[in-house]
Design an enzyme around this catalytic site. Structure first.
Site, mmCIF file in Angstrom:
data_model
loop_
_atom_site.group_PDB
_atom_site.id
_atom_site.type_symbol
_atom_site.label_atom_id
_atom_site.label_comp_id
_atom_site.label_asym_id
_atom_site.label_seq_id
_atom_site.Cartn_x
_atom_site.Cartn_y
_atom_site.Cartn_z
ATOM 1 N N GLU A 1 29.857 45.243 32.941
ATOM 2 C CA GLU A 1 30.452 46.427 32.328
ATOM 3 C C GLU A 1 31.303 46.135 31.098
ATOM 4 O OE1 GLU A 1 33.017 44.901 35.610
ATOM 5 O OE2 GLU A 1 30.904 45.366 35.492
ATOM 6 N N HIS B 1 35.673 38.293 33.507
ATOM 7 C CA HIS B 1 36.760 38.798 34.339
ATOM 8 C C HIS B 1 36.437 38.627 35.816
ATOM 9 C CE1 HIS B 1 34.077 42.211 33.497
ATOM 10 N NE2 HIS B 1 34.493 42.776 34.611
ATOM 11 N N ASP C 1 43.194 47.239 37.866
ATOM 12 C CA ASP C 1 42.019 48.017 37.484
ATOM 13 C C ASP C 1 42.414 49.485 37.583
ATOM 14 O OD1 ASP C 1 39.499 49.446 37.601
ATOM 15 O OD2 ASP C 1 38.534 47.541 38.071
ATOM 16 N N ILE C 2 42.196 50.276 36.543
ATOM 17 C CA ILE C 2 42.610 51.681 36.589
ATOM 18 C C ILE C 2 41.608 52.560 37.337
ATOM 19 C CG2 ILE C 2 44.118 51.573 34.588
ATOM 20 C CD1 ILE C 2 41.851 53.016 33.009
ATOM 21 N N HIS D 1 37.365 40.084 39.585
ATOM 22 C CA HIS D 1 37.920 41.191 40.353
ATOM 23 C C HIS D 1 38.558 40.625 41.615
ATOM 24 C CE1 HIS D 1 35.766 44.602 38.326
ATOM 25 N NE2 HIS D 1 34.899 43.642 38.037
#
Length: 129
Positions: free
Chosen positions: A88, A93, A29-30, A95
């Site tokens: 988002e 996805h 994750d950026i 995390h």
């Protein structure tokens, strides 16, 4: 229209790739909550996790487990937390967040990492896969 994650999977947008199989993709994750915060996604673009077919859902969990075990070896932490929120980006996805305290699980706290730091973290996790 392809989601940002599909564009990452296809190589249209650069990422710090952790792992890839025929069906799944993991990348840092950026805007991480903590160093090593990784996203695991199915390559099949499906908005909601519970809309995945059972095989893909189970495959995503198995893939995420392998990545989480590598994160635990590469990133000092008390444990790796797993969360699925999905508001988002309309692409399922997971995390995976290295946790030191409960604050690391909150999505208002963000680490600011340079591209060099992100690449070092990605390499460290990949070394344990």
């Amino acid at each position: 229209m392809a989601s940002i994650f599909t564009k990452i999977i296809n190589g249209d947008i650069p990422c710090y790739k952790i792992a890839e199989t025929d069906d799944f993709f993991a990348f840092l994750d950026i805007n991480p909550n903590a160093k090593g915060h990784t996203l695991c996604v199915p390559k099949k673009e499906v908005d909601k996790i519970f809309d995945l077919d059972e095989a893909t859902y189970n495959g995503l969990m198995a893939f995420s487990r392998k990545v989480a075990l590598a994160i635990e070896k590469a990133i000092p932490c008390k444990r790796v937390g797993l969360t699925v929120i999905g508001l988002e980006v309309p692409h399922t996805h997971v995390h995976l967040i290295p946790l030191h305290t409960m604050e690391d699980a909150r999505f208002i706290q963000k680490e600011k990492l340079s591209s060099e730091e992100l690449q070092e973290i990605a390499n460290a996790i990949k070394a344990h896969l």
